[in-house]
Design a protein around this motif. Sequence first.
Motif, PDB file in Angstrom:
ATOM      1  N   ASN A 639      36.142  34.712  38.580  1.00 18.08           N
ATOM      2  CA  ASN A 639      36.782  35.862  37.923  1.00 18.08           C
ATOM      3  C   ASN A 639      37.164  36.933  38.931  1.00 18.08           C
ATOM      4  O   ASN A 639      37.891  37.872  38.597  1.00 18.08           O
ATOM      5  N   ALA A 640      36.652  36.804  40.161  1.00 18.79           N
ATOM      6  CA  ALA A 640      37.050  37.705  41.233  1.00 18.79           C
ATOM      7  C   ALA A 640      38.352  37.182  41.847  1.00 18.79           C
ATOM      8  O   ALA A 640      38.885  36.152  41.421  1.00 18.79           O
ATOM      9  N   LEU A 641      38.863  37.881  42.840  1.00 18.49           N
ATOM     10  CA  LEU A 641      40.075  37.454  43.541  1.00 18.49           C
ATOM     11  C   LEU A 641      39.706  37.073  44.968  1.00 18.49           C
ATOM     12  O   LEU A 641      39.306  37.938  45.756  1.00 18.49           O
ATOM     13  N   PRO A 642      39.809  35.782  45.345  1.00 18.41           N
ATOM     14  CA  PRO A 642      39.501  35.381  46.711  1.00 18.41           C
ATOM     15  C   PRO A 642      40.732  35.441  47.620  1.00 18.41           C
ATOM     16  O   PRO A 642      41.757  34.842  47.321  1.00 18.41           O
ATOM     17  N   LEU A 643      40.629  36.190  48.705  1.00 15.70           N
ATOM     18  CA  LEU A 643      41.718  36.284  49.676  1.00 15.70           C
ATOM     19  C   LEU A 643      41.245  35.681  50.980  1.00 15.70           C
ATOM     20  O   LEU A 643      40.269  36.147  51.569  1.00 15.70           O
ATOM     21  N   GLN A 644      41.942  34.660  51.444  1.00 16.87           N
ATOM     22  CA  GLN A 644      41.485  33.930  52.622  1.00 16.87           C
ATOM     23  C   GLN A 644      42.078  34.496  53.899  1.00 16.87           C
ATOM     24  O   GLN A 644      43.262  34.810  53.973  1.00 16.87           O
ATOM     25  N   ASN A 645      41.215  34.635  54.905  1.00 11.54           N
ATOM     26  CA  ASN A 645      41.637  35.023  56.247  1.00 11.54           C
ATOM     27  C   ASN A 645      40.890  34.125  57.225  1.00 11.54           C
ATOM     28  O   ASN A 645      39.762  34.404  57.608  1.00 11.54           O
ATOM     29  N   SER A 653      36.215  42.009  43.304  1.00  4.64           N
ATOM     30  CA  SER A 653      35.744  41.923  41.929  1.00  4.64           C
ATOM     31  C   SER A 653      35.938  43.270  41.249  1.00  4.64           C
ATOM     32  O   SER A 653      35.281  44.253  41.605  1.00  4.64           O
ATOM     33  N   THR A 654      36.838  43.321  40.287  1.00  5.96           N
ATOM     34  CA  THR A 654      37.184  44.577  39.629  1.00  5.96           C
ATOM     35  C   THR A 654      36.261  44.816  38.434  1.00  5.96           C
ATOM     36  O   THR A 654      36.282  44.072  37.456  1.00  5.96           O
ATOM     37  N   GLY A 655      35.436  45.841  38.563  1.00  3.89           N
ATOM     38  CA  GLY A 655      34.576  46.259  37.467  1.00  3.89           C
ATOM     39  C   GLY A 655      33.216  45.593  37.408  1.00  3.89           C
ATOM     40  O   GLY A 655      32.348  46.025  36.648  1.00  3.89           O
ATOM     41  N   LYS A 719      30.822  51.467  51.201  1.00  2.00           N
ATOM     42  CA  LYS A 719      31.239  50.375  52.079  1.00  2.00           C
ATOM     43  C   LYS A 719      31.498  49.078  51.319  1.00  2.00           C
ATOM     44  O   LYS A 719      32.194  48.181  51.827  1.00  2.00           O
ATOM     45  N   GLN A 720      30.947  48.948  50.132  1.00  2.00           N
ATOM     46  CA  GLN A 720      31.169  47.735  49.352  1.00  2.00           C
ATOM     47  C   GLN A 720      32.195  47.949  48.231  1.00  2.00           C
ATOM     48  O   GLN A 720      32.341  47.115  47.357  1.00  2.00           O
ATOM     49  N   ILE A 721      32.889  49.073  48.289  1.00  2.00           N
ATOM     50  CA  ILE A 721      33.956  49.354  47.331  1.00  2.00           C
ATOM     51  C   ILE A 721      35.301  49.244  48.038  1.00  2.00           C
ATOM     52  O   ILE A 721      35.549  49.905  49.040  1.00  2.00           O
ATOM     53  N   GLU A 722      36.173  48.399  47.514  1.00  2.00           N
ATOM     54  CA  GLU A 722      37.521  48.243  48.058  1.00  2.00           C
ATOM     55  C   GLU A 722      38.463  49.308  47.497  1.00  2.00           C
ATOM     56  O   GLU A 722      39.322  49.833  48.194  1.00  2.00           O
ATOM     57  N   ASP A 723      38.299  49.599  46.211  1.00  2.00           N
ATOM     58  CA  ASP A 723      39.204  50.530  45.553  1.00  2.00           C
ATOM     59  C   ASP A 723      38.514  51.076  44.305  1.00  2.00           C
ATOM     60  O   ASP A 723      37.521  50.516  43.823  1.00  2.00           O
ATOM     61  N   PHE A 724      39.038  52.165  43.802  1.00  9.08           N
ATOM     62  CA  PHE A 724      38.657  52.686  42.497  1.00  9.08           C
ATOM     63  C   PHE A 724      39.918  52.774  41.647  1.00  9.08           C
ATOM     64  O   PHE A 724      40.949  53.276  42.101  1.00  9.08           O
ATOM     65  N   PHE A 725      39.823  52.297  40.417  1.00 10.31           N
ATOM     66  CA  PHE A 725      40.936  52.423  39.485  1.00 10.31           C
ATOM     67  C   PHE A 725      40.578  53.480  38.448  1.00 10.31           C
ATOM     68  O   PHE A 725      39.573  53.367  37.751  1.00 10.31           O
ATOM     69  N   LEU A 726      41.408  54.506  38.392  1.00  6.06           N
ATOM     70  CA  LEU A 726      41.223  55.586  37.428  1.00  6.06           C
ATOM     71  C   LEU A 726      41.997  55.220  36.165  1.00  6.06           C
ATOM     72  O   LEU A 726      43.197  54.928  36.218  1.00  6.06           O
ATOM     73  N   ASN A 727      41.300  55.217  35.023  1.00  4.55           N
ATOM     74  CA  ASN A 727      41.898  54.826  33.749  1.00  4.55           C
ATOM     75  C   ASN A 727      42.023  56.047  32.849  1.00  4.55           C
ATOM     76  O   ASN A 727      41.020  56.690  32.537  1.00  4.55           O
ATOM     77  N   ILE A 728      43.248  56.371  32.446  1.00  4.89           N
ATOM     78  CA  ILE A 728      43.480  57.515  31.573  1.00  4.89           C
ATOM     79  C   ILE A 728      44.008  56.990  30.236  1.00  4.89           C
ATOM     80  O   ILE A 728      45.135  56.487  30.148  1.00  4.89           O
ATOM     81  N   ASP A 729      43.177  57.077  29.222  1.00  4.84           N
ATOM     82  CA  ASP A 729      43.542  56.640  27.890  1.00  4.84           C
ATOM     83  C   ASP A 729      44.075  57.856  27.133  1.00  4.84           C
ATOM     84  O   ASP A 729      43.319  58.753  26.766  1.00  4.84           O
ATOM     85  N   TYR A 730      45.374  57.889  26.930  1.00  2.33           N
ATOM     86  CA  TYR A 730      45.974  59.034  26.242  1.00  2.33           C
ATOM     87  C   TYR A 730      47.066  58.559  25.295  1.00  2.33           C
ATOM     88  O   TYR A 730      47.546  57.425  25.388  1.00  2.33           O
ATOM     89  N   VAL A 731      47.439  59.426  24.393  1.00  4.86           N
ATOM     90  CA  VAL A 731      48.592  59.194  23.520  1.00  4.86           C
ATOM     91  C   VAL A 731      49.529  60.374  23.711  1.00  4.86           C
ATOM     92  O   VAL A 731      49.140  61.528  23.505  1.00  4.86           O
ATOM     93  N   TYR A 813      34.816  45.986  43.732  1.00  3.20           N
ATOM     94  CA  TYR A 813      33.845  45.622  44.766  1.00  3.20           C
ATOM     95  C   TYR A 813      34.455  44.586  45.713  1.00  3.20           C
ATOM     96  O   TYR A 813      35.348  43.820  45.344  1.00  3.20           O
ATOM     97  N   LYS A 814      33.927  44.577  46.943  1.00  5.53           N
ATOM     98  CA  LYS A 814      34.377  43.569  47.897  1.00  5.53           C
ATOM     99  C   LYS A 814      33.177  42.891  48.532  1.00  5.53           C
ATOM    100  O   LYS A 814      32.122  43.494  48.734  1.00  5.53           O
ATOM    101  N   ALA A 815      33.334  41.614  48.811  1.00  4.88           N
ATOM    102  CA  ALA A 815      32.290  40.836  49.468  1.00  4.88           C
ATOM    103  C   ALA A 815      32.968  39.817  50.374  1.00  4.88           C
ATOM    104  O   ALA A 815      33.996  39.234  50.011  1.00  4.88           O
ATOM    105  N   PHE A 816      32.405  39.603  51.559  1.00  2.00           N
ATOM    106  CA  PHE A 816      32.968  38.667  52.520  1.00  2.00           C
ATOM    107  C   PHE A 816      32.061  37.450  52.631  1.00  2.00           C
ATOM    108  O   PHE A 816      30.855  37.572  52.849  1.00  2.00           O
ATOM    109  N   VAL A 817      32.665  36.278  52.465  1.00  2.00           N
ATOM    110  CA  VAL A 817      31.904  35.027  52.484  1.00  2.00           C
ATOM    111  C   VAL A 817      32.491  34.103  53.538  1.00  2.00           C
ATOM    112  O   VAL A 817      33.710  33.937  53.638  1.00  2.00           O
TER     113      VAL A 817
END
Length: 819
Positions: A639-645, A653-655, A719-731, A813-817
């Motif tokens: 369910n995470a996103l694997p990016l190969q290098n 892993s978002t959330g 250090k283990q956070i790649e990004d933060f997504f701010l969610n604004i629920d509005y009408v 979150y980010k993790a390197f394997v």
Amino acid sequence: MLINMVFPKNAAFNAKAILYLIFFFLIGEVHAQNKSYDIDITNSSKAIIYNGLDLGGVNNKGNSIAVNNYYISINKKPIIPVTGEFHFSRYPEQYWDESIKKMKAGGITIIATYVFWNLHEEKENVFNWDGNRNLRKFVKICADNDMPVIVRIGPFCHGEIRNGGLPDWLLPKPYSVRSNDPGYLAEVEKLYNEIGKQLKGLYFKDGGPIIGTQIENEFQHSAAPWGLTYPGQPYDYTAAERDLGVTHFGVSVSETKNPYQELGNNHMKILKQLAIKAGIQTPLYTATGWGNAAIIEKGSLPVTAAYAYPTWTKKADISPFYLYKDLTKTPDYSPVSYNPQEYPAFAAELGSGIMCTYTRRPLVPAKSLDALVNRCLGSGVNGLGYYMFHGGSTPKGDFFFQDEAGGSPKISYDFQAPIGEFGQIRPSFQRLKPIHFFLKDFGDLLAPMVLTLPQNNKDIKPTDLETLRYSVRSDGEHGFLFINNFQDDLVLTDKKSLSVNVKTKTETISFPISIKSGENAIYPFNLMVGGANLKFATAQLMMKSEDSKLPYYVFFINDGEKPVFVFSKSKGLKIKNSISSNILQTAKEWKVLPAENQNSEFLINLNGKQTKILVLTKETALKSYVLDPTNKKVLCFTNALPLQNGDEIKFLSTGNSEFDFSIYPKNNLTPKLSDGKLSSIKNRLFDTFSVNLPKYADSLNFTQTSDRKIQVSMPSPNKQIEDFFLNIDYVGDTGMAFIDGKLITDNLYKGLPWQIGLKQYMFNKKGDQIQFYFRPMYKGAPYLVDLKSSDIPDFSKTDKYIKINNVSLTPQYKAFVKF
């Protein structure tokens, strides 16, 4: 089958009569579903013309690209390329590498990008190739990721950019834009020379990644409004004065006869000559060919489009883009200005989202995209392209560069794309991956195959909910059956207990068909798998690995399908169950019945050579990624996103601070995790591991100072956070986000929470607070036609409405394997 029964008021019916009615209703349903469809492919043939186009080339390493009238080939092997549009100038340069890796993980095999003239020469004779405008750097990063590139050099681009990419200073010049006026051509030559300098040494011929060039865009079909306009004023289009009579605002059918078509083709030819003179020499040149647009005859690949959810129409309409047709003879948005059978059918602008405007805000459902791709492939298309595949944000100069005159947002260019404005991975990204993997591994088989449509195909209308939509591509004996059960803005019926009988040159193959509404499928027949003949399967082929020690093929089960594999018996062939498959055999066939609701595996053994067949559920297939961390092709499910290098995999892993990943084939791997806890999980099919990272615990700090304004403090880096997504629920109507008084992005409300990625601001210390301003929705607003009724407030007691429901933070979150 629907029966409307009208009973007389107070009529008396006994129980037996009602039971008979129910019985006959059910019998009618059974008869309606137990329907058989027939298609004859015995006369499948296609005349291939190999030297009819002035396209192709060989590079300094001996690799070749060739184009015939049906498909593209690399080193004489047919391919079906998958192109994703990503505008480098609309995304922060420090994240280009990550975005290219995301696109590659999604199965994209070519990146197309616009070079917007006005972003690079906003001021006359002053060119800017720095920062996010650094074209050369972007192409080099593509090369580092082994990603081919098509550069769309204009001069006119459209792309919802101001003036379609033409600089403002062109407007008062004493010559006609987009024409053969010598003054205009001199300006274009200057632009092309500058682009040529930026790309020197990066072309295919030099061993670089640039394999294609698009010349102009929608020439003599479409234009953009000049940005210098006044509210309420009719559009003043960026087209030559002579072409205004055939000019459209969006992509559409053009029935207007163009008296200047020959001049248009000549203009395109001159632009190509100027590009080559500037050093822009590539084996492929493309030109948008829909709606009678001009092309470079024999010297360009005319590409087509399909937008099922356009914003340039007055309201939503039922499109023809989910009905199979022969696109090699009649492209979408026909008539066209060329003979389609002289060129491959390349659907280069499939609407993988849409740019909302102030007056129109349709939502593009994820299921519509793979259904559209299925329909295109099942209509003879041999090249795919998405506009957009990756969203972004349009930069600001002396004014906003977005197409304000056309009603676009000021900055946001999210496009509802599979990868969003801030790099978010959308459900459409997941749904497209399995088809992309299939095309990479089996495109050489599919590309030369000829289209056959059923006899009743021409009678099927988009509003027909009942009739099965299907087609076949084959060589008369081997091929693929295409099924589509999706239609935009309508709900097709579930298809149950149907059959499609495919008459080949030697036999008739009967496919049992069961597929849910909204789904689509591609079924193989007479496919060689591990040396055995797969007579047919009602599971979709996804990928293969022909490793000499451990070859395997992977299929997946679409929703509603009852999977069956039928193999022809042959000497030395044995098939046995590995996990969750039932094996049956008759005098002539092996039949395999995998489990419907779980992943399964069975084994083919042909004279001692073993091949594994993995059959996935749709849920698992959507979580699949193709990797090679140990120089061996493997599938990763997560369910995470694997990016190969190289040999390292970066998981995003978002959330969720805890996530699993599985590897197939099972090989007793021992991965190492950079930070956090890695645990092994028992699994009969896969090597499965659990990653546990420290959970981000800080709360979001924000204040609301009025019904229209909020202020949000930046979260603390980790250090283990790649990004933060701010969610604004509005009408409301619109939302705008500011840092230090500068507008950074905006949002047109369409019933979804507004999401903003913070890493480009937070980690670059551009400010410690984001301030938001919202405008209310007004009764009778034109875009209400596109919103769900549940997303429209009650206007019975008010004429306007604004409400901020919630503001939340989602850490990525980010993790390197390493393996």
